[in-house]
Design an enzyme around this catalytic site. Structure first.
Site, short mmCIF file in Angstrom:
data_model
loop_
_atom_site.label_atom_id
_atom_site.label_comp_id
_atom_site.label_asym_id
_atom_site.label_seq_id
_atom_site.Cartn_x
_atom_site.Cartn_y
_atom_site.Cartn_z
N ASP A 126 -4.50 0.75 -9.32
CA ASP A 126 -5.94 0.49 -9.45
C ASP A 126 -6.32 0.26 -10.91
O ASP A 126 -7.07 -0.66 -11.24
CB ASP A 126 -6.74 1.68 -8.91
CG ASP A 126 -6.37 2.01 -7.48
OD1 ASP A 126 -5.70 1.21 -6.84
OD2 ASP A 126 -6.77 3.10 -7.01
N GLU A 148 0.84 -1.20 0.00
CA GLU A 148 0.00 0.00 0.00
C GLU A 148 0.87 1.24 0.00
O GLU A 148 1.84 1.33 0.76
CB GLU A 148 -0.89 -0.02 1.25
CG GLU A 148 -2.26 0.54 1.01
CD GLU A 148 -3.06 -0.31 0.03
OE1 GLU A 148 -3.09 0.06 -1.17
OE2 GLU A 148 -3.65 -1.31 0.45
N HIS A 149 0.52 2.18 -0.84
CA HIS A 149 1.29 3.41 -1.01
C HIS A 149 2.74 3.10 -1.42
O HIS A 149 3.68 3.78 -0.98
CB HIS A 149 1.23 4.29 0.25
CG HIS A 149 -0.10 4.98 0.38
ND1 HIS A 149 -0.45 6.06 -0.40
CD2 HIS A 149 -1.19 4.71 1.13
CE1 HIS A 149 -1.69 6.43 -0.10
NE2 HIS A 149 -2.17 5.62 0.82
N GLU A 170 -6.76 10.58 -14.45
CA GLU A 170 -6.90 10.91 -13.03
C GLU A 170 -5.82 11.93 -12.61
O GLU A 170 -6.12 12.91 -11.94
CB GLU A 170 -6.77 9.63 -12.21
CG GLU A 170 -7.17 9.81 -10.81
CD GLU A 170 -8.25 8.82 -10.32
OE1 GLU A 170 -8.69 9.01 -9.22
OE2 GLU A 170 -8.64 7.88 -11.04
N SER A 174 -13.75 2.66 -7.34
CA SER A 174 -14.82 2.80 -8.33
C SER A 174 -14.36 3.72 -9.45
O SER A 174 -14.72 3.51 -10.62
CB SER A 174 -16.09 3.35 -7.68
OG SER A 174 -15.82 4.52 -6.97
C1 GLA Z 1 -5.17 4.72 -4.19
C2 GLA Z 1 -4.40 5.06 -5.45
C3 GLA Z 1 -3.40 3.96 -5.79
C4 GLA Z 1 -2.53 3.60 -4.60
C5 GLA Z 1 -3.37 3.37 -3.36
C6 GLA Z 1 -2.55 3.19 -2.13
O1 GLA Z 1 -6.00 3.61 -4.40
O2 GLA Z 1 -5.29 5.24 -6.53
O3 GLA Z 1 -2.62 4.35 -6.89
O4 GLA Z 1 -1.56 4.58 -4.39
O5 GLA Z 1 -4.27 4.46 -3.13
O6 GLA Z 1 -1.77 2.04 -2.22
#
Ligand code: GLA
Length: 393
Positions: free
Chosen positions: A175, A33-34, A163, A126
């Site tokens: 995502d 994550e991140h 985005e 989403s």
């Molecule tokens: C959101 C962003 C992703 C990613 C996550 C955290 O979903 O769209 O690109 O950075 O946060 O892992």
């Protein structure tokens, strides 16, 4: 809404005639994550929840967007799609069309009806599902005109660019890539620095386990600005280290290399953000190996460590995500629990033995509601394929 019903709705709004239906899934991230915005590894899966769009080309160059849950139609001329970033809804779709026309796709006028089964603002992405469904629909129609093949990783990059450059959210690629490239019952081990990837069987079901998604129902109002702030903090750490450590992206550092050079950052907030990125990246590599081996006990421990690092070092959890994760971990038999997605509210996940799922949901709901006042929702994850066209009979 069911897809056949959605088709009828399309005809009610836009009139009789044939139309095509494209579907793109939401995603859940298992770990990593991140890390995507710092070139690191991620381990997402595509979900059963999806965005669908029913599409029919028009000959007058107008893009007309409708949504199953909103009144009215948003209209834009395809010759200039640049001014729609701030409209109440439709900016993701128009942003994708805008980017694609700038990259040589034939973006014709279209009637489009959208429908989501992804809970909005829940951290299951989403928005990526909407972008990828739109990009795929345009790419399929464009490729039938021009004869060029549809390239899914490229569509993920286009969706990310919509985005980043159109809507102004500096998200990474995870995502959109998961929505475009998902594979049933597999996770995607993706290296975000160069988009190399491999599929890893996500077969916890065979071991009698369920991945439960827990929606905190906490509205995520500051998500865009807080996310962009975290990215800027990581960028500060990267700028301080790139020369001395000889790296081209932050997640390239091993934990050992990070410990050697971290004092050069000279800013305690940026040090903690960078520490999360580096250690989370290392956890993701190990978690992928454990997933491949089916070692869900050790995998669950890494999920726990991931959440703790997102809480203490990256500071993107907040009271609701912490409360729901704590309630989940307190249930006997749970293998691990962590937030998923950007954080600041939204969803967490837990790996739970099948036989206690019902009891787990009841107990977590009761404890969480008492602590926060929110009534959570639970979804049992089904890992699905990526974007596709559906034939409606
Ligand atoms: C959101 C962003 C992703 C990613 C996550 C955290 O979903 O769209 O690109 O950075 O946060 O892992």
């Amino acid at each position: 809404m069911k897809l056949d019903r959605l088709n009828e709705r399309f005809i009610d709004i836009f009139g009789k005639g044939s139309a095509r239906t494209f579907v793109a899934p939401a995603r859940v991230n298992l770990i990593g994550e991140h890390t995507d915005h710092q070139g690191g590894y991620v381990l997402p899966c595509a979900l059963q929840m999806r965005s669908a769009c029913v599409v029919r080309p028009r000959t007058d160059g107008l893009l007309r967007l409708a949504a199953s849950d909103l009144p009215g139609i948003v209209e834009a001329g395809v010759s200039d799609l640049s001014g729609y970033a701030k409209i109440p809804w439709g900016a993701y779709q128009i942003g994708v069309a805008h980017i694609m026309s700038g990259r040589g796709y034939r973006v014709c006028g279209m009637d489009m009806l959208f429908d989501e089964t992804v809970p909005h603002g829940s951290g299951l992405s989403s928005s990526a599902a909407i972008e990828v469904a739109t990009a795929y629909a345009i790419a399929v129609l464009s490729s039938e005109q021009s004869g060029t093949a549809v390239n899914l990783p490229e569509l993920a990059l286009i969706a990310q660019s919509a985005e980043n450059d159109y809507v102004g959210m500096n998200c990474g690629i995870m995502d959109q890539f998961a929505s475009a490239m998902g594979k049933k019952d597999h996770a995607i081990f993706l290296r975000c620095a160069d988009l190399t990837y491999r599929y890893v069987p996500a077969n916890w079901k065979d071991q009698g386990l369920t991945l439960i998604i827990m929606n905190t129902k906490k509205p995520r109002s500051l998500i865009k600005s807080s996310y962009n702030t975290r990215r800027a903090e990581c960028d500060r750490a990267f700028r301080a280290l790139s020369g001395p450590a000889g790296i081209t992206y932050l997640a390239q550092l091993s934990p050992e290399a990070f410990e050697e050079c971290r004092d050069l950052i000279g800013d305690s907030v940026a040090v903690r953000r960078a520490r999360h990125v580096v250690y989370e990246n290392d956890r993701t590599v190990r978690a992928c190996q454990l997933l491949a081996q089916g070692d869900y006990v050790s995998f669950g421990q890494l999920m726990n460590e991931s959440h703790d690092s997102l809480r203490d070092d990256f500071e993107v959890t907040g009271p609701e995500l912490d409360a729901i994760v704590e309630a989940a971990r307190a249930c006997d038999g749970v293998l691990g629990a962590r937030m998923t997605g950007a954080g600041f509210g939204g969803c967490a996940i837990a790996l739970v033995p099948d036989e206690i799922c019902g009891e787990f949901e009841e107990r977590v709901a009761a404890v969480y509601r008492k602590k926060t006042g929110y009534t959570p929702a639970f979804y049992r994850a089904e890992i699905s394929d990526g974007v596709r066209e559906e034939t409606i009979i």
